[in-house]
Design a protein around this motif. Structure first.
Motif, mmCIF file in Angstrom:
data_model
loop_
_atom_site.group_PDB
_atom_site.id
_atom_site.type_symbol
_atom_site.label_atom_id
_atom_site.label_comp_id
_atom_site.label_asym_id
_atom_site.label_seq_id
_atom_site.Cartn_x
_atom_site.Cartn_y
_atom_site.Cartn_z
ATOM 1 N N THR A 78 4.090 7.771 -3.842
ATOM 2 C CA THR A 78 2.918 6.968 -4.167
ATOM 3 C C THR A 78 1.737 7.856 -4.551
ATOM 4 N N GLU A 79 1.602 8.976 -3.883
ATOM 5 C CA GLU A 79 0.489 9.876 -4.201
ATOM 6 C C GLU A 79 0.702 10.606 -5.529
ATOM 7 N N ARG A 123 -5.327 8.623 -5.260
ATOM 8 C CA ARG A 123 -5.246 7.921 -3.967
ATOM 9 C C ARG A 123 -4.452 8.745 -2.957
ATOM 10 N N GLN A 124 -4.721 8.493 -1.667
ATOM 11 C CA GLN A 124 -3.943 9.134 -0.612
ATOM 12 C C GLN A 124 -3.326 8.049 0.254
ATOM 13 N N THR A 125 -2.118 8.288 0.694
ATOM 14 C CA THR A 125 -1.341 7.281 1.424
ATOM 15 C C THR A 125 -1.112 7.701 2.865
ATOM 16 N N CYS A 181 -10.548 1.771 1.512
ATOM 17 C CA CYS A 181 -9.094 1.797 1.714
ATOM 18 C C CYS A 181 -8.525 0.386 1.612
ATOM 19 N N SER A 197 -3.670 2.827 1.522
ATOM 20 C CA SER A 197 -4.039 3.616 0.355
ATOM 21 C C SER A 197 -5.535 3.882 0.438
ATOM 22 N N CYS A 229 -8.999 5.348 -1.094
ATOM 23 C CA CYS A 229 -9.458 5.365 -2.484
ATOM 24 C C CYS A 229 -10.793 6.074 -2.653
ATOM 25 N N GLU A 258 -1.191 -0.797 -9.502
ATOM 26 C CA GLU A 258 -1.244 -0.053 -8.239
ATOM 27 C C GLU A 258 -0.843 -0.940 -7.069
ATOM 28 N N PHE A 298 2.200 -0.520 -4.547
ATOM 29 C CA PHE A 298 1.937 -0.549 -3.112
ATOM 30 C C PHE A 298 2.895 -1.504 -2.398
#
Length: 334
Positions: free
Chosen positions: A36-37, A43-45, A118, A136, A138, A148, A152
């Motif tokens: 996902t990243e 974005r960070q997951t 987030c 996620s 943001c 996105e 997700f």
């Protein structure tokens, strides 16, 4: 559909193909986070897993990539309540970090990572039970696009499949290793564990002692008071024996009213003390004002002689010792 989303679909399909042979759940969740990243690198997951025993969420961490833990979490898991997300199946968190006091302790991380808001989705089982939450994180003023959000949802689904697979594997392993009535090891698990103990004492030049325990007049107890009462007796004895479980001692039910214990000991004196301790714990257990007793036999062997015997032989010797003790006890009563 954009090229990025098509690539993500293919990557998630690849993860699912490898699911049956993947080493562990942490590896699977790590793949999902990385994918996902990689797909949306702004974005960070992060993932929270739900523990149904404690009714709490805990951050997912992977020992191989420990930095995925604290640095990426802009959510305080102690503030998330199970009841508040149980009935929801859409985005459950969508807020600005800078306007919520809950995130105050994370402000420094926010500044470093340029994260200000987030989004979160529940990870739901096939029966719509909450297994966790995937988040996620943001950049400022970054809203989640339709693509996105679709990614997700895909990530949450693959998380769900991975977690459920892990739960089923644990259930099967438990069923294969534990006695369903008493919740202590069965014969299969006992043999597996005592083999490791035998290997262990050879390196330490110590002893291993096997105890064989039999509930006195158990058939008569079952016949007179019924099988439900007999089951209560077995559970009571199992719970008493479980207090001896530690890294050097293991307890199992072989079947019927027969229990077995192995213990790694340094000396014969320690072995004798252990035997007296077990017998004292099991002596004259009372259930509904009915006194129940047990007999115990033991067989101790030094590491130097362990290669000359086997597990069945050790158990048989302890069994014979138990019958001698039982016979001697009856003789004393007479």
């Amino acid at each position: 559909m954009s090229g990025a989303l098509i690539t993500a679909y293919r990557a998630f399909n690849k993860i699912l193909k490898h699911l049956p042979v993947e080493e562990s759940l942490p590896d699977m969740l790590l793949h999902i986070i990385e994918l996902t990243e990689k797909t949306f690198n702004h974005r960070q997951t992060s993932i929270l897993l739900f523990d149904k025993n404690t009714q709490k969420f805990t951050p997912f961490t992977n020992k191989k990539r420990h930095q995925l833990s604290r640095e990426r979490f802009m959510i305080n898991p102690t503030k998330i309540h199970f009841e508040s997300i149980c009935s929801k199946n859409k985005i459950i968190i969508s807020q600005h970090i800078t306007t919520n006091n809950e995130y105050r302790e994370y402000y420094s991380l926010k500044s470093i990572n340029h994260l200000n808001s987030c989004y979160g989705l529940p990870i739901l089982s096939s029966r719509n039970k909450v297994l966790g939450i995937i988040y996620s994180h943001c950049p400022q003023h970054s809203l989640m696009s339709d693509e996105e959000y679709e990614l997700f949802e895909m990530a949450a689904t693959v998380c769900s499949i991975s977690i459920e697979k892990n739960i089923k594997e644990q259930e099967l392993e438990y069923m294969a290793s534990y006695d369903p009535l008493t919740n202590i090891w069965n014969r299969r698990a006992f043999y597996r564990q005592i083999k490791m103990a035998i290997n262990n004492i050879q390196h330490k030049n110590e002893y291993i002692i096997v105890f064989y325990i039999d509930i006195n007049k158990f058939k008569m107890i079952n016949d007179q008071y019924g099988h439900r009462f007999g089951d209560r007796v077995l559970k009571k004895y199992a719970s008493k024996l479980q207090c001896f479980n530690n890294e050097n001692t293991g307890v199992a039910r072989l079947g019927g009213d027969e229990f077995v214990i192995y213990s790694e000991v340094k000396t014969l004196i320690e072995a004798n003390i252990k035997k007296k301790s077990i017998l004292s714990e099991l002596n004259k257990i009372e259930i509904d004002e009915i006194i129940i007793t047990a007999s115990i036999g033991s067989h101790c062997i030094h590491a130097n002689n362990i290669k000359e015997t086997n597990i069945d032989s050790m158990i048989n010797h302890a069994d014979m010792s138990m019958y001698k003790e039982k016979h001697l006890s009856r003789s004393c009563v007479l």
